[in-house]
Scaffold this active site. Structure first.
Site, PDB file in Angstrom:
ATOM      1  N   PHE A 365       0.804  -1.213   0.000  1.00 43.24           N
ATOM      2  CA  PHE A 365       0.000   0.000   0.000  1.00 43.24           C
ATOM      3  C   PHE A 365       0.847   1.278   0.000  1.00 43.24           C
ATOM      4  CE2 PHE A 365      -2.874  -3.292   1.264  1.00 43.24           C
ATOM      5  CZ  PHE A 365      -4.077  -2.932   0.653  1.00 43.24           C
ATOM      6  N   GLU A 366       1.617   1.515   1.049  1.00 46.44           N
ATOM      7  CA  GLU A 366       2.315   2.802   1.135  1.00 46.44           C
ATOM      8  C   GLU A 366       3.692   2.613   1.757  1.00 46.44           C
ATOM      9  OE1 GLU A 366       0.722   7.210   2.009  1.00 46.44           O
ATOM     10  OE2 GLU A 366       0.818   5.953   3.803  1.00 46.44           O
ATOM     11  N   GLN A 367       4.670   2.417   0.914  1.00 50.91           N
ATOM     12  CA  GLN A 367       6.070   2.360   1.337  1.00 50.91           C
ATOM     13  C   GLN A 367       6.761   3.660   0.959  1.00 50.91           C
ATOM     14  OE1 GLN A 367       8.668  -1.003   0.596  1.00 50.91           O
ATOM     15  NE2 GLN A 367       6.935  -2.168  -0.203  1.00 50.91           N
TER      16      GLN A 367
END
Length: 536
Positions: A365-367
């Site tokens: 998702f959100e790195q």
């Protein structure tokens, strides 16, 4: 005519779609889960290529948060109808198992640099779409069709439907125009017209070592297409010692002088395990039309390593050290994973790159991970980071990365008592559980001060280094196996890992407080080495 050595786009640049407009050539390639979506390179001589744009650069065009590894943007097709550029692409939301959730879109622009339009949704019946502009003004959309019921019917043929640009949608009947050959897994369609024939170029055999380009033709666009007398005009499947393996998924272009070339993907395996660390790259082959109106590859069907093209490649540029600083923003060589909300994961300010720690290196998702492609078998990388971790859930540093299941990561972090330390995290071949391995004990470092982090890769040997600012680098941890950062070890079954190795910087904050990590520079330094088969 000058001779170059393939590939023309080294490193992860698969599924090439080539186009000529006047004297300018463009190649669009897949980017999968890396944002912005689609790479478009430009050349005027077929030898030297420069990245000019990644057109899918905002949330209205592409949001890949939640897309698994090797999903996202598959097989774009770039065309020009005499007035504007058109780009079609797939955003794959699921690929493993019987189902494929693959959504196809169309965007356009007046110039290659854009701005590119918001997308028109086309269909979701399969992937690898392309757009053909017929000489009567009609436009046709083709994609492979997916049948989830039972093998070998998963790849159910090539579907054709008319596209109405005024209505902004596909219209009219859907025809299955080609079911492929006994090699199966037909995909990657491109349509052409020449001498009253409609030609269909497809890919078959999957993305591994049986890959191939198959050619067919028909007198009518929606007719059943007959297969080329040789079936596969390009393949390495029967030549295991060829320098370029996994050759397939191609596209055709003609020079102003009337010469014909085919660009295609291929891999250059190393080690006895035949691992393609650089992923699937773009190569070029000279082709010609026979008296029978069929296309043939010069010296084919096995791809040639050395090919004559109009230009001479600038080898000095290929081997040049790249020092990246951040006074003018993030260099175009860099990408990040999945998210269009860049302000949440990084900013460039006061000459530094700041990453805001987000989710773990295993997140879909959100790195906060910013990296560039590995384009050489051997290289050095280095950065200088200023980071104040609070505990073991906050860490930032230097990573050699393939996917959530395959990466090496030298981090500046902290023990639970706040003592700053260096720690190597390894997640090589950890599919399906994704468990970390720690190849060496943590190394304590002073509570303040910038830390220099570096790595060297020489073929399959990866070594990390560190130093406090102003001091000499020293090795940390054992020699690691860099060849694991490859398609063959990417964490999926055969034909399931599609990208390539990257190197870059990352930051994670598993407390959810977005701890900032500041990077002063990044160096990528190619190295000549006996393992580098690109050397002439």
């Amino acid at each position: 005519m000058p001779q170059i050595t393939n590939p023309i786009l080294p490193g992860f640049n698969p599924d090439p779609s080539i186009l000529r407009v006047g004297d300018d050539y463009y190649i669009a390639t897949s980017t999968f889960e890396w944002f912005p979506g689609v790479q478009i390179h430009h050349s005027r001589d077929l030898a030297n290529w420069d990245l000019v744009t990644r057109p899918l650069n905002r949330a209205s065009q592409l949001d890949m948060r939640g897309d698994p590894d090797s999903c996202g943007v598959w097989a774009p097709c770039l065309t020009h109808d005499g007035e504007r550029f058109w780009l079609v692409y797939t955003d794959v939301k699921r690929k493993d198992g019987s189902f494929k959730d693959a959504h196809n879109y169309i965007v356009w622009a007046d110039t290659i640099e854009g701005p590119w339009s918001d997308p028109i949704y086309a269909n979701s019946s399969g992937f690898d779409p392309s757009l053909f502009h017929d000489d009567d003004g009609r436009k046709w959309f083709v994609n492979m069709a997916w049948d989830h019921r039972v093998r070998p019917l998963l790849f159910a043929g090539i579907m054709l439907q008319e596209f109405d640009p005024v209505a902004g949608k596909l219209v009219g009947p859907i025809n299955n125009i080609y079911q492929g050959t006994d090699l199966k897994l037909v995909e990657g369609p491109h349509l052409y017209k020449r001498n009253g024939w409609y030609y269909l170029l497809t890919a078959e055999g999957g993305t591994a070592y049986d890959h191939a380009c198959t050619f067919a033709r028909s007198r009518t666009i929606d007719g059943q297409y007959e297969t080329h007398p040789d079936k596969h005009i390009l393949t390495s499947k029967d030549t295991p010692l060829a320098a370029i393996q996994r050759a397939g998924h191609g596209d055709i272009v003609e020079t102003p002088e009337g010469k014909t070339y085919l660009v295609h993907l291929g891999g250059r395996p190393t080690t006895q395990e035949r691992r393609c660390v650089l992923g699937r790259e773009t190569s070029i082959q000279e082709a010609y039309w026979g008296e029978d109106d069929w296309l043939y590859i010069k010296n084919g069907p096995v791809p040639s390593l050395h090919v004559e093209v109009p230009g001479t490649r600038d080898e000095e540029k290929y081997w040049a050290e790249q020092l990246y600083t951040f006074e003018n923003g993030l260099h175009k060589d860099f990408q990040w994973l999945r998210t269009p909300e860049t302000e949440r994961i990084f900013k460039t300010e006061n000459g530094k790159l700041t990453l805001f720690g987000r989710e773990s290196p295993g997140s879909w998702f959100e790195q906060a991970l910013v990296a560039r492609r590995q384009t050489h078998f051997s290289y050095d990388a280095e950065t200088l980071v200023d980071f104040k971790p609070t505990d073991e859930r906050t860490f930032a540093g230097l990573t050699a990365y393939y996917s959530r299941y395959n990466f090496f990561y030298l981090t500046v972090g902290a023990h639970s008592d706040g003592q700053r330390e260096l720690l190597i995290m390894a997640s090589e071949m950890s599919w399906p559980d994704g468990k970390l391995r720690f190849p060496a004990a943590p190394v304590q470092i002073p509570p303040e001060g910038k830390v220099k982090l570096a790595l060297t890769i020489r073929g399959r040997k990866l070594q990390f280094f560190y130093a406090m600012e102003g001091e000499d680098l020293q090795p940390i941890g054992p020699v690691l196996d860099a060849s694991l950062l490859s398609d063959e070890c990417g964490g999926h079954q055969a034909h399931g890992s599609f990208t390539g190795a990257f190197v870059g910087v990352a930051a994670s904050d598993l407390n959810g407080t977005a701890s900032p990590a500041h990077f002063d520079y990044f160096i990528y330094r190619p190295q000549h080495d006996a393992s580098d088969r690109y050397e002439v």
